[in-house]
Scaffold this motif. Structure first.
Motif, PDB file in Angstrom:
ATOM      1  N   GLU A 355       0.850  -1.187   0.000  1.00  0.00           N
ATOM      2  CA  GLU A 355       0.000   0.000   0.000  1.00  0.00           C
ATOM      3  C   GLU A 355       0.884   1.234   0.000  1.00  0.00           C
ATOM      4  OE1 GLU A 355      -4.280   1.399   1.412  1.00  0.00           O
ATOM      5  OE2 GLU A 355      -3.197   0.176   2.854  1.00  0.00           O
ATOM      6  N   ALA A 356       1.280   1.639  -1.196  1.00  0.00           N
ATOM      7  CA  ALA A 356       2.073   2.853  -1.343  1.00  0.00           C
ATOM      8  C   ALA A 356       1.241   4.059  -0.924  1.00  0.00           C
ATOM      9  CB  ALA A 356       2.542   3.006  -2.782  1.00  0.00           C
ATOM     10  N   VAL A 357       1.908   5.135  -0.565  1.00  0.00           N
ATOM     11  CA  VAL A 357       1.202   6.309  -0.060  1.00  0.00           C
ATOM     12  C   VAL A 357       1.497   7.532  -0.914  1.00  0.00           C
ATOM     13  CG1 VAL A 357       1.254   5.426   2.297  1.00  0.00           C
ATOM     14  CG2 VAL A 357       3.075   6.965   1.528  1.00  0.00           C
ATOM     15  N   THR A 358       0.609   8.496  -0.824  1.00  0.00           N
ATOM     16  CA  THR A 358       0.798   9.806  -1.441  1.00  0.00           C
ATOM     17  C   THR A 358       0.692  10.844  -0.346  1.00  0.00           C
ATOM     18  OG1 THR A 358      -0.112   9.123  -3.571  1.00  0.00           O
ATOM     19  CG2 THR A 358      -0.131  11.471  -3.076  1.00  0.00           C
ATOM     20  N   THR A 359       1.764  11.557  -0.116  1.00  0.00           N
ATOM     21  CA  THR A 359       1.775  12.563   0.947  1.00  0.00           C
ATOM     22  C   THR A 359       1.357  13.921   0.392  1.00  0.00           C
ATOM     23  OG1 THR A 359       3.577  11.388   2.053  1.00  0.00           O
ATOM     24  CG2 THR A 359       3.189  13.673   2.722  1.00  0.00           C
ATOM     25  N   ILE A 360       0.342  14.517   1.005  1.00  0.00           N
ATOM     26  CA  ILE A 360      -0.136  15.844   0.609  1.00  0.00           C
ATOM     27  C   ILE A 360      -0.226  16.682   1.883  1.00  0.00           C
ATOM     28  CG2 ILE A 360      -1.955  17.166  -0.521  1.00  0.00           C
ATOM     29  CD1 ILE A 360      -2.796  14.567  -1.937  1.00  0.00           C
ATOM     30  N   LEU A 361       0.735  17.545   2.083  1.00  0.00           N
ATOM     31  CA  LEU A 361       0.769  18.354   3.294  1.00  0.00           C
ATOM     32  C   LEU A 361      -0.122  19.585   3.202  1.00  0.00           C
ATOM     33  CD1 LEU A 361       4.597  18.146   4.103  1.00  0.00           C
ATOM     34  CD2 LEU A 361       2.723  16.742   5.013  1.00  0.00           C
ATOM     35  N   ASP A 362      -0.419  19.992   1.970  1.00  0.00           N
ATOM     36  CA  ASP A 362      -1.224  21.200   1.767  1.00  0.00           C
ATOM     37  C   ASP A 362      -2.180  20.936   0.607  1.00  0.00           C
ATOM     38  OD1 ASP A 362      -2.317  23.677   1.281  1.00  0.00           O
ATOM     39  OD2 ASP A 362      -0.415  24.750   1.191  1.00  0.00           O
ATOM     40  N   ASP A 363      -3.480  21.036   0.848  1.00  0.00           N
ATOM     41  CA  ASP A 363      -4.461  20.774  -0.204  1.00  0.00           C
ATOM     42  C   ASP A 363      -4.306  21.726  -1.387  1.00  0.00           C
ATOM     43  OD1 ASP A 363      -5.476  18.697   1.200  1.00  0.00           O
ATOM     44  OD2 ASP A 363      -7.333  19.697   1.828  1.00  0.00           O
ATOM     45  N   ASN A 364      -3.655  22.863  -1.186  1.00  0.00           N
ATOM     46  CA  ASN A 364      -3.438  23.803  -2.289  1.00  0.00           C
ATOM     47  C   ASN A 364      -2.477  23.243  -3.338  1.00  0.00           C
ATOM     48  OD1 ASN A 364      -5.126  25.874  -1.288  1.00  0.00           O
ATOM     49  ND2 ASN A 364      -3.516  26.532   0.138  1.00  0.00           N
ATOM     50  N   GLU A 365      -1.756  22.173  -2.970  1.00  0.00           N
ATOM     51  CA  GLU A 365      -0.858  21.533  -3.931  1.00  0.00           C
ATOM     52  C   GLU A 365      -1.640  20.782  -5.009  1.00  0.00           C
ATOM     53  OE1 GLU A 365       1.564  18.762  -1.875  1.00  0.00           O
ATOM     54  OE2 GLU A 365       2.363  20.195  -0.439  1.00  0.00           O
ATOM     55  N   ILE A 366      -2.870  20.416  -4.715  1.00  0.00           N
ATOM     56  CA  ILE A 366      -3.639  19.541  -5.592  1.00  0.00           C
ATOM     57  C   ILE A 366      -4.156  20.309  -6.809  1.00  0.00           C
ATOM     58  CG2 ILE A 366      -5.625  18.001  -5.736  1.00  0.00           C
ATOM     59  CD1 ILE A 366      -5.421  17.626  -2.699  1.00  0.00           C
ATOM     60  N   LYS A 367      -3.766  19.860  -7.992  1.00  0.00           N
ATOM     61  CA  LYS A 367      -4.171  20.503  -9.239  1.00  0.00           C
ATOM     62  C   LYS A 367      -5.079  19.628 -10.092  1.00  0.00           C
ATOM     63  CE  LYS A 367      -1.460  23.833  -7.988  1.00  0.00           C
ATOM     64  NZ  LYS A 367      -2.053  25.051  -7.375  1.00  0.00           N
ATOM     65  N   GLY A 368      -5.355  18.422  -9.610  1.00  0.00           N
ATOM     66  CA  GLY A 368      -6.205  17.512 -10.369  1.00  0.00           C
ATOM     67  C   GLY A 368      -6.647  16.358  -9.496  1.00  0.00           C
ATOM     68  N   HIS A 369      -6.666  15.170 -10.077  1.00  0.00           N
ATOM     69  CA  HIS A 369      -7.118  13.979  -9.373  1.00  0.00           C
ATOM     70  C   HIS A 369      -6.098  12.864  -9.518  1.00  0.00           C
ATOM     71  CE1 HIS A 369     -10.666  16.348 -10.533  1.00  0.00           C
ATOM     72  NE2 HIS A 369     -11.190  15.935  -9.393  1.00  0.00           N
ATOM     73  N   GLY A 370      -6.195  11.892  -8.639  1.00  0.00           N
ATOM     74  CA  GLY A 370      -5.251  10.784  -8.733  1.00  0.00           C
ATOM     75  C   GLY A 370      -5.310   9.900  -7.515  1.00  0.00           C
ATOM     76  N   GLY A 371      -4.306   9.060  -7.393  1.00  0.00           N
ATOM     77  CA  GLY A 371      -4.180   8.138  -6.281  1.00  0.00           C
ATOM     78  C   GLY A 371      -2.804   7.517  -6.326  1.00  0.00           C
TER      79      GLY A 371
END
Length: 468
Positions: A355-371
């Motif tokens: 179960e690899a992970v995706t680290t997102i410390l700030d939601d403002n980094e998100i520019k689209g969708h994914g996993g």
């Protein structure tokens, strides 16, 4: 039988087609072998009034009521098997699923749609229905439970003093923190009225019997082996004992510096909790069957590769690192194999799971969708240009990866160029967590819908001999 990969043909219209076909065929075989509908029907049957599972049997004529309770991303298939086998012996049932599909038609089981990866009101309402059903049970009743990964979110009913929004906010922070699933679950189980064995606890209080079917997405679980034999050391999910503690939950929050990011009431509840807030640790009276565990995917993928005459190796079933970094590493392995024939000789198949992970410390980094699975194969694509013909698939085995309708993606040594030809910067897409948009533009998104299993990520890498 209908293909598990719904856009199989579309995925063979671009890229390194011969390599893609090998990888897709291995994935297709693996998903069919893992389908819990077939797995349950292979060990469970009715003989007159006797319910037979493996070598054990239960006389249903002596039961007042037989109920089904299920939740998880593979619950659709589990519910279908139980509903078909039991027929009129089944009194009632509730299945809480992530995605409702037209084929989810049952004689006695009610289907409810909950929230995943974040809890929602639908899941809470379903939990209230379940507890009402359990509340009317007696020692003459039998509960058959089918649980798979995702039940922690789908069965969303926070403990008294916490709100649904508290549970949603806590889950959202945990999923983006880089924490492993065991750490995330340690927190979620201790703030739930249903998870961490709380459901089984309520059934036990009524004196009713419980038979559990489970799909484990725990990275630490061993391969299933003979699934018709009861599992002696079953743990976790709403129907089983919980090995984690309140202390584990607090430790996970502090490890990732989340004290100020999760709701204050949640942290206070966990820090100030005594024995009365601990989850149950044993249910010796219950019978549990493990239908799938995480390493099973590599076992079946290896079988598929062998049937093609390909050497296949299992690199690891403990992948828990950052997804995009794992993808880049896989591309490095492909180059090493092609250039120097080590650690394996080409052509070969390299398998992994976890179960690899995706680290997102700030939601403002998100520019689209994914996993995580899509970020893994996008990371592979960025480094795979120099490994001609190499192809990698990564999917979340249950059929949806992250916030998307895609199970994951498949990329090869041509994908980076195809993404750029579509007018998308693949590096920016990876930085902005917009892997879905990048892969879709290049014909590299894998679509399955519900698969009937849920054992985290399946990663398949095919490495052909070096093309001169």
């Amino acid at each position: 039988m209908e293909r598990k990969i719904k856009n199989y043909d579309e995925l063979l219209r671009s890229g390194d087609i011969s390599s893609r076909k090998i990888v897709l065929d291995i994935a297709e075989y693996t998903l069919k072998r893992l389908d819990s509908y077939e797995r349950i029907k292979s060990i469970m049957r009715l003989e007159g009034a006797n319910l037979v599972i493996g070598e054990r049997s239960w006389d249903l004529s002596k039961k007042r009521h037989v109920y089904f309770i299920g939740a998880g991303k593979a619950c659709n298939a589990m519910a279908k098997a139980v509903d078909e086998i039991l027929g009129d012996y089944l009194t009632d049932g509730i299945a809480v699923v992530k995605i409702y599909e037209p084929s989810d038609k049952y004689r006695k089981i009610r289907v409810r749609v909950g929230g995943h990866p974040l809890p929602n009101q639908g899941g809470l309402d379903a939990c209230k229905e379940i507890l009402e059903l359990v509340g009317g049970a007696s020692r003459d009743d039998l509960f058959i439970c089918g649980m798979s990964g995702g039940s922690s979110a789908l069965m969303s009913y926070p403990v008294e003093g916490l709100s649904l929004q508290d549970e949603i906010d806590t889950t959202n922070v945990l999923l983006k923190s880089g924490a492993g699933i065991a750490e995330i679950n340690a927190v979620r189980r201790h703030i739930s009225r249903m998870n961490g064995g709380r459901l089984a606890e309520r059934i036990a209080e009524k004196g009713a019997e419980l038979i559990g079917f489970n799909i484990s997405d725990s990275v630490s679980r061993r391969p299933t082996g003979d699934i018709s034999v009861p599992c002696p050391d079953f743990t976790a999910t709403p129907m089983g004992p919980d090995p984690t503690t309140l202390a584990d939950a607090v430790k996970a929050i502090k490890k990732y510096g989340l004290e100020k990011r999760i709701p204050e009431r949640v942290l206070a509840y966990l820090e100030k909790g005594g024995p009365e807030r601990e989850t149950p640790k044993a249910f010796p009276q219950n019978t549990y069957y493990q239908i799938n565990t995480l390493p099973d995917s590599c076992i079946y993928a290896k079988e598929a590769a062998a049937s093609m005459g390909l050497n296949a190796v299992v690199l690891s079933t403990f992948i828990e690192c950052e997804a995009k970094d794992a993808g880049g590493m896989m591309a490095s392995i492909a180059r090493e194999v092609q250039e120097y024939g080590q650690p394996f000789a080409a052509p070969c198949v390299v398998l992994s799971a976890g179960e690899a992970v995706t680290t997102i410390l700030d939601d403002n980094e998100i520019k689209g969708h994914g996993g995580p699975s899509q970020e893994m194969v996008l990371g592979f694509a960025l480094a795979a240009e120099k490994a001609r013909g190499a192809c990698m698939l990564s999917i979340d085995s249950e059929g949806t990866d992250g916030t998307t309708c895609a199970a994951g993606g498949i990329t090869d040594s041509q994908t980076k160029k195809n993404i750029e030809s579509a007018g998308i910067d693949p590096y920016a897409a990876l930085r902005g967590h917009a892997s879905f948009e990048a892969l879709s533009a290049a014909g590299a998104s894998v679509v399955t819908g519900n698969t009937g299993t849920n054992i985290c990520d399946i990663n398949i890498l095919f490495i052909p001999a070096k093309i001169l």
